[in-house]
Motif scaffolding. Structure first.
Motif, mmCIF file in Angstrom:
data_model
loop_
_atom_site.group_PDB
_atom_site.id
_atom_site.type_symbol
_atom_site.label_atom_id
_atom_site.label_comp_id
_atom_site.label_asym_id
_atom_site.label_seq_id
_atom_site.Cartn_x
_atom_site.Cartn_y
_atom_site.Cartn_z
ATOM 1 N N ILE A 165 -2.905 -5.113 -6.422
ATOM 2 C CA ILE A 165 -1.874 -4.278 -5.815
ATOM 3 C C ILE A 165 -0.622 -4.319 -6.675
ATOM 4 O O ILE A 165 -0.156 -5.395 -7.056
ATOM 5 N N GLU A 166 -0.123 -3.089 -6.978
ATOM 6 C CA GLU A 166 1.084 -3.013 -7.806
ATOM 7 C C GLU A 166 2.280 -3.498 -7.014
ATOM 8 O O GLU A 166 2.412 -3.207 -5.831
ATOM 9 N N ALA A 167 3.142 -4.233 -7.681
ATOM 10 C CA ALA A 167 4.330 -4.769 -7.007
ATOM 11 C C ALA A 167 5.308 -3.649 -6.703
ATOM 12 O O ALA A 167 5.372 -2.667 -7.400
ATOM 13 N N ILE B 127 -8.470 11.778 -5.342
ATOM 14 C CA ILE B 127 -8.733 10.363 -5.116
ATOM 15 C C ILE B 127 -8.096 9.926 -3.791
ATOM 16 O O ILE B 127 -7.096 10.501 -3.349
ATOM 17 N N ALA B 128 -8.712 8.921 -3.188
ATOM 18 C CA ALA B 128 -8.154 8.313 -1.973
ATOM 19 C C ALA B 128 -7.851 6.861 -2.296
ATOM 20 O O ALA B 128 -8.734 6.121 -2.737
ATOM 21 N N LYS B 129 -6.578 6.486 -2.113
ATOM 22 C CA LYS B 129 -6.159 5.120 -2.436
ATOM 23 C C LYS B 129 -5.850 4.366 -1.144
ATOM 24 O O LYS B 129 -5.348 4.949 -0.189
ATOM 25 N N MET B 130 -6.139 3.084 -1.160
ATOM 26 C CA MET B 130 -5.810 2.273 0.011
ATOM 27 C C MET B 130 -5.686 0.813 -0.384
ATOM 28 O O MET B 130 -6.364 0.361 -1.319
ATOM 29 N N ASN B 131 -4.832 0.118 0.301
ATOM 30 C CA ASN B 131 -4.752 -1.333 0.138
ATOM 31 C C ASN B 131 -5.665 -1.953 1.181
ATOM 32 O O ASN B 131 -5.437 -1.828 2.381
ATOM 33 N N LYS C 233 -5.221 -8.891 -0.384
ATOM 34 C CA LYS C 233 -5.501 -7.452 -0.414
ATOM 35 C C LYS C 233 -5.662 -6.968 -1.845
ATOM 36 O O LYS C 233 -5.061 -7.510 -2.773
ATOM 37 N N LYS C 234 -6.471 -5.941 -2.000
ATOM 38 C CA LYS C 234 -6.650 -5.279 -3.294
ATOM 39 C C LYS C 234 -6.460 -3.786 -3.100
ATOM 40 O O LYS C 234 -6.661 -3.257 -2.002
#
Lengths: 119, 136
Positions: A117-119, A14-18, A2-3
């Protein structure tokens, strides 16, 4: 894999998603809809002009398309209401499938940023 | 009443728009959620509790939903700035789709808030330990 996909909108939001990442390495790609979760990020890695995406059986979603510079180039809706095949041909280099309903206007879409993806 | 008691949304509350997508959830603390229904209307203001959004046509659901980021942002600005910073706000679109709002950013989640104590804006209990939406 995943990113994190960040969709920048013209109104400053903004719209964020994994998103699950899939590489399109050939001109024609098919994803088993049962094994793919939305949101989905498709990175086109072949050097052809277009990519044929088989989205048959996918959950209803909007297909956002972005060019090499990651700016928005267009969108289409994927709404499978019967058992027939559903394919789209795209010139985009980055394609993001977001489940419907979409809570922002398509024309507000500006560009995407793709991050680990941030931990 | 114990913390395990289950109280689903009542038909009376559903008639007011509670438990019907889309809605906004404000997380007051660990297990306490405040729900704000979103009502789309064409001409006559429905005068129901929650957020009311005037639209050109109720038939065009795609277009109506596409205004929701702006609706949530405006609602967030109306809340006391101190509270807004501390409270988590979530736009819930479907059983599989929600967007959490923080710092002008909406983060998609395929898991939506559920359970706990669900209350309305008057701090009246809507549901306990059950889904926040109407199930058939």
């Amino acid at each position: 894999m995943k990113k994190q996909v960040i969709v920048w909108l013209k109104n400053g939001m903004i719209a964020k998603m994994n998103a699950q990442l899939i590489a399109a390495t050939t001109h024609q790609v098919a994803f088993p809809s049962t094994t793919v979760d939305l949101p989905l990020l498709i990175e086109v890695s072949h050097h052809g002009l277009t990519t044929l995406l088989d989205l048959s059986g996918f959950k209803d979603c909007v297909v956002l398309q972005f060019g090499e510079d990651r700016y928005f180039t267009g969108a289409t809706y994927c709404q499978n209401r019967n058992t027939g095949a559903f394919m789209i041909q795209s010139q985009a280099r980055f394609i993001v499938l977001i489940p419907l309903p979409l809570p922002f206007h398509l024309e507000e879409t500006e560009e995407i940023m793709i991050k680990e993806i941030e931990a | 009443m114990s913390s395990h008691d289950v109280l689903p949304l009542s038909a009376e509350k559903c008639a007011q728009g509670y438990g019907i997508f889309p809605y906004v959830i404000l997380r007051l603390n660990g297990g306490v959620y405040m729900q704000f229904p979103v009502h789309f209307y064409e001409e006559k203001n429905p005068e129901k509790p929650g957020l009311r959004v005037r639209v050109d046509s109720l038939a065009n659901e795609k277009l109506n939903f596409s205004s929701l980021f702006n609706v949530v942002r405006q609602f967030h600005q109306q809340i006391n700035p101190v509270e807004a910073k501390a409270l988590k706000m979530c736009l819930v679109l479907a059983p599989y789709a929600a967007y959490f709002f923080e710092d002008n950013a909406f983060t998609f989640s395929d898991e939506i808030p559920e359970g706990g104590n669900l209350i309305d804006s008057n701090y009246m209990v809507l549901a306990l330990n059950s889904a926040h939406f109407v199930t058939d």
